[in-house]
Design an enzyme around this catalytic site. Structure first.
Site, mmCIF file in Angstrom:
data_model
loop_
_atom_site.group_PDB
_atom_site.id
_atom_site.type_symbol
_atom_site.label_atom_id
_atom_site.label_comp_id
_atom_site.label_asym_id
_atom_site.label_seq_id
_atom_site.Cartn_x
_atom_site.Cartn_y
_atom_site.Cartn_z
ATOM 1 N N ARG A 1 -16.370 -1.479 -2.502
ATOM 2 C CA ARG A 1 -15.553 -0.731 -2.918
ATOM 3 C C ARG A 1 -16.248 0.640 -2.888
ATOM 4 O O ARG A 1 -15.953 1.557 -3.974
ATOM 5 C CB ARG A 1 -14.810 -0.949 -4.233
ATOM 6 N N PRO B 1 -16.056 -4.678 2.169
ATOM 7 C CA PRO B 1 -17.451 -5.223 2.636
ATOM 8 C C PRO B 1 -18.366 -4.263 2.129
ATOM 9 O O PRO B 1 -19.618 -4.460 2.291
ATOM 10 C CB PRO B 1 -17.386 -5.194 4.193
ATOM 11 N N TYR C 1 0.870 -1.302 -0.105
ATOM 12 C CA TYR C 1 -0.119 -0.145 -0.042
ATOM 13 C C TYR C 1 0.713 1.343 0.171
ATOM 14 O O TYR C 1 1.607 1.427 0.976
ATOM 15 C CB TYR C 1 -0.882 0.084 1.160
ATOM 16 N N HIS D 1 -0.055 -11.771 1.036
ATOM 17 C CA HIS D 1 -1.245 -11.276 0.330
ATOM 18 C C HIS D 1 -1.580 -11.935 -1.055
ATOM 19 O O HIS D 1 -2.634 -11.328 -1.229
ATOM 20 C CB HIS D 1 -0.220 -9.523 0.023
#
Length: 333
Positions: A203, A200, A55, A120
């Site tokens: 997006r 959840p 990220y 990941h």
């Protein structure tokens, strides 16, 4: 906030996905706003924070470490490896690469140990047993406490769990993404693995946050997702209107309806909505107080599901990088 178990940890049923503070949805927020989200989440009852080396190519871990480092005893920390080599984005599940990434993450996060460390993505050039074996070495060394997997299907989960107990499996799950219902949720229940739902609220779509594609910023990766393109997007907007009506009837916001739906679907599941806005962070936390009737649950299932949503979750190139079971529509794409 209600708590749920991940391995030896008791965490808030709704955690904070930190990705959007550094990555993926256009320009990240200012440092001041990011701090307000992170510190505000602690005050709102979040005790589970999820980041990753990829990220912002380290930016997000650095942010989390600098802002929350002084509060390390107040939350459970999750991060991820396997998609970076040094400061470059690269799928790499070789043991030496995973161990090197962990060292970098520990430094950025300003911590001596990471509570939950995910693979990941599974690099299928490397047997998953080898990648998980490297993470098991890190457990022995005290650098991580538990192991997780992200975006893998039930067979890979079972193979990994045979090497070392897996504490959590993370993948996308919401009313409009039902892939985990094919096999993964059952496998998690069978093995005692906590399922962690990312994205959840679809997006942001099911929260009503994307009504006009022209307003998505440059670099927002949703522009490359089939559900956010052309006729598929227009068709999905019609579903959103019905979903918003259900939220109104339930006495909550659409985002809270998504999260409460997940909490009732599985009493062991943990969700990690992400946001760059303090208001939305507090709104998401409020879902813990929403109680849904069986009738509303059934209507959500009928309105938004794998057959009513138009478009697959990923474009083909991105779909090839994940190992989750596919819906019939995705299999045909």
């Amino acid at each position: 906030m209600e708590t749920r178990s991940i391995g030896p940890f008791e965490v808030s049923a709704i955690g904070l996905g930190c990705m959007s503070l550094s990555h993926a949805y256009g320009a990240p927020p200012s440092r001041e706003q990011a701090e307000r989200v992170l510190l505000g989440a602690l005050d709102a009852g979040y005790t589970f924070f999820d980041t990753a080396a990829v990220y912002g190519l380290g930016h997000n871990e650095t942010l989390v470490g600098e802002v929350l480092g002084g509060h390390r005893d107040r939350f459970t920390l999750a991060s991820k490896c396997g998609m970076t080599v040094g400061d470059k984005r690269e799928l790499n599940g070789r043991p030496e690469a995973l161990k090197a990434t962990c060292e970098d993450s520990l430094r950025r996060l300003k911590t001596e140990t990471i509570d939950l460390y995910y693979l990941h993505r599974w690099d299928r050039r490397v047997p998953i047993e080898d990648s998980v074996g490297a993470l098991a070495d890190l457990v022995v060394e005290g650098k991580i406490r538990t192991i997780g997997l992200s975006e893998v299907g039930a067979p890979a989960l079972r193979r990994a769990h045979a090497v070392h107990p897996i504490a959590a499996l993370q993948t996308e799950y919401s009313p409009w993404t039902r892939n985990p219902e094919i096999a993964v949720l059952d496998a998690c229940q069978e093995l005692g693995v906590t399922f962690v739902a990312f994205s959840p609220v679809g997006r942001g779509f099911l929260a009503g946050g994307v009504r006009d594609l022209a307003k998505l910023e440059a670099g927002d990766f949703r522009t490359g997702m089939p559900r956010f393109q052309g006729e598929a997007f227009e068709a999905n907007l019609e579903l959103l209107a019905q979903f918003e009506t259900l939220a109104s009837e339930a006495g909550c916001t659409p985002a809270q309806l998504c999260l409460a739906w997940l909490m009732k679907k599985d009493p062991t599941l943990v969700s990690i909505p992400g946001t760059a806005r303090p208001k939305h962070m507090r709104e998401n936390a409020g879902a813990a107080q929403v109680s849904l009737s069986d009738a509303i649950m059934a209507r959500v299932d009928a309105v938004v599901n794998e057959t009513t949503v138009t478009g697959s979750r990923y474009a083909p190139a991105m779909q090839a990088a994940v190992d989750t079971e596919r819906t019939p529509a995705e299999a045909e794409a």
